[in-house]
Motif scaffolding. Structure first.
Motif, short mmCIF file in Angstrom:
data_model
loop_
_atom_site.label_atom_id
_atom_site.label_comp_id
_atom_site.label_asym_id
_atom_site.label_seq_id
_atom_site.Cartn_x
_atom_site.Cartn_y
_atom_site.Cartn_z
N ALA A 2 1.41 4.15 13.61
CA ALA A 2 0.66 2.91 13.35
C ALA A 2 -0.58 3.18 12.52
N THR A 3 -1.33 4.22 12.84
CA THR A 3 -2.54 4.52 12.08
C THR A 3 -2.20 5.05 10.68
N THR A 4 -1.12 5.80 10.57
CA THR A 4 -0.70 6.29 9.25
C THR A 4 -0.30 5.12 8.36
N THR A 5 0.42 4.17 8.91
CA THR A 5 0.80 2.97 8.16
C THR A 5 -0.45 2.23 7.69
N THR A 6 -1.41 2.08 8.58
CA THR A 6 -2.67 1.43 8.22
C THR A 6 -3.36 2.18 7.09
N ALA A 7 -3.42 3.49 7.19
CA ALA A 7 -4.07 4.31 6.16
C ALA A 7 -3.37 4.16 4.82
N VAL A 8 -2.06 4.17 4.82
CA VAL A 8 -1.30 4.06 3.56
C VAL A 8 -1.53 2.69 2.93
N ILE A 9 -1.44 1.63 3.72
CA ILE A 9 -1.65 0.28 3.19
C ILE A 9 -3.06 0.13 2.62
N GLY A 10 -4.05 0.61 3.35
CA GLY A 10 -5.42 0.55 2.86
C GLY A 10 -5.64 1.41 1.63
N SER A 11 -5.00 2.57 1.59
CA SER A 11 -5.15 3.48 0.45
C SER A 11 -4.56 2.90 -0.82
N ILE A 12 -3.47 2.18 -0.69
CA ILE A 12 -2.86 1.55 -1.87
C ILE A 12 -3.88 0.62 -2.54
N ALA A 13 -4.55 -0.18 -1.75
CA ALA A 13 -5.55 -1.10 -2.31
C ALA A 13 -6.78 -0.36 -2.80
N SER A 14 -7.13 0.73 -2.12
CA SER A 14 -8.36 1.47 -2.45
C SER A 14 -8.24 2.33 -3.69
N GLN A 15 -7.07 2.36 -4.29
CA GLN A 15 -6.93 3.13 -5.53
C GLN A 15 -7.76 2.54 -6.65
N ASP A 16 -8.24 1.33 -6.46
CA ASP A 16 -9.05 0.68 -7.48
C ASP A 16 -10.52 1.06 -7.42
N ALA A 46 -18.59 8.83 -2.97
CA ALA A 46 -17.18 8.43 -2.86
C ALA A 46 -16.33 9.47 -2.15
N GLU A 47 -16.67 10.73 -2.29
CA GLU A 47 -15.89 11.81 -1.69
C GLU A 47 -15.91 11.78 -0.16
N VAL A 48 -16.91 11.12 0.42
CA VAL A 48 -17.07 11.08 1.87
C VAL A 48 -16.02 10.18 2.53
N PHE A 49 -15.67 9.09 1.86
CA PHE A 49 -14.82 8.07 2.49
C PHE A 49 -13.44 8.60 2.92
N PRO A 50 -12.69 9.31 2.06
CA PRO A 50 -11.38 9.79 2.53
C PRO A 50 -11.50 10.81 3.66
N ASN A 72 -8.26 -3.58 9.77
CA ASN A 72 -8.63 -2.36 9.06
C ASN A 72 -7.95 -2.29 7.70
N ALA A 73 -6.64 -2.45 7.67
CA ALA A 73 -5.89 -2.35 6.42
C ALA A 73 -6.23 -3.51 5.48
N TRP A 95 -7.81 -4.54 0.80
CA TRP A 95 -7.17 -5.52 -0.09
C TRP A 95 -8.16 -6.61 -0.50
N VAL A 96 -8.90 -7.12 0.46
CA VAL A 96 -9.85 -8.19 0.18
C VAL A 96 -10.97 -7.68 -0.74
N PHE A 97 -11.47 -6.49 -0.49
CA PHE A 97 -12.58 -5.95 -1.27
C PHE A 97 -12.09 -5.40 -2.62
N PHE A 98 -11.22 -4.41 -2.60
CA PHE A 98 -10.85 -3.70 -3.82
C PHE A 98 -9.85 -4.44 -4.71
N LYS A 99 -8.86 -5.06 -4.13
CA LYS A 99 -7.82 -5.72 -4.92
C LYS A 99 -8.22 -7.13 -5.34
N TRP A 100 -8.81 -7.88 -4.40
CA TRP A 100 -9.09 -9.29 -4.68
C TRP A 100 -10.55 -9.53 -5.05
#
Length: 159
Positions: free
Chosen positions: A12-26, A44-48, A92-93, A97-102
């Motif tokens: 569950a947490t890995t899925t959350t991380a992946v979904i959030g990471s996809i959006a955070s690529q921006d 920026a290096e601290v967040f991951p 969390n995920a 999306w709301v911040f980085f993608k939208w």
């Protein structure tokens, strides 16, 4: 801690991380680079690094709490805990999306506040099941509180 429980919470947490990471690529997008950011924003290096540690923490502490509810035959408490965890992970995920993608700063601030409240509640629930696990989850509550302040300040600086 049962292996099946920790595998489920890790998934569950890995899925959350992946979904959030996809959006955070921006994070290197023109929009994000142009945002004014407060001086207290970590590099920026601290967040991951922080998020990886927090996701591992959520997986382990939640598994402990779920197993404690199960071992106590408190199945209503277990269901309520799992629902609270699921809602927390969705919030969390969603933030990325709301911040980085939208690029929606006010909704991202409100979502961060909802996540911080959800995390405080999840930490309380975890502590009720296992005080040690609740204490171990407390940094997640602290970080989401900080994220709310940071997101709100970014919104303030970029009206």
């Amino acid at each position: 801690m049962k292996l099946t429980t920790v595998l489920a919470t890790a998934a569950a947490t890995t899925t959350t991380a992946v979904i959030g990471s996809i959006a955070s690529q921006d994070t290197n997008s023109r929009w994000y680079r142009k945002l004014r950011k407060p001086g207290f924003q970590p590099p920026a290096e601290v967040f991951p690094i922080v998020w990886t540690a927090l996701y591992a923490d959520i997986a382990v502490t939640s598994a402990v709490a779920i197993d404690e509810y199960t071992d106590a035959a408190d199945f209503a408490g277990r269901r309520s805990y799992v629902a609270s965890l699921a809602a927390n992970l969705v919030l969390n995920a969603s933030w990325s999306w709301v911040f980085f993608k939208w690029h929606r700063l006010l909704p991202a601030t409100l979502l961060a506040a909802a996540l911080a409240a959800s995390t405080a509640d999840l930490t309380r629930r975890t502590a009720e099941a296992s005080p040690a696990a609740g204490a171990a989850l407390a940094p997640y509550a602290g970080w989401t509180g900080f994220a709310t302040i940071l997101t709100g300040r970014i919104r303030q600086l970029n009206r």
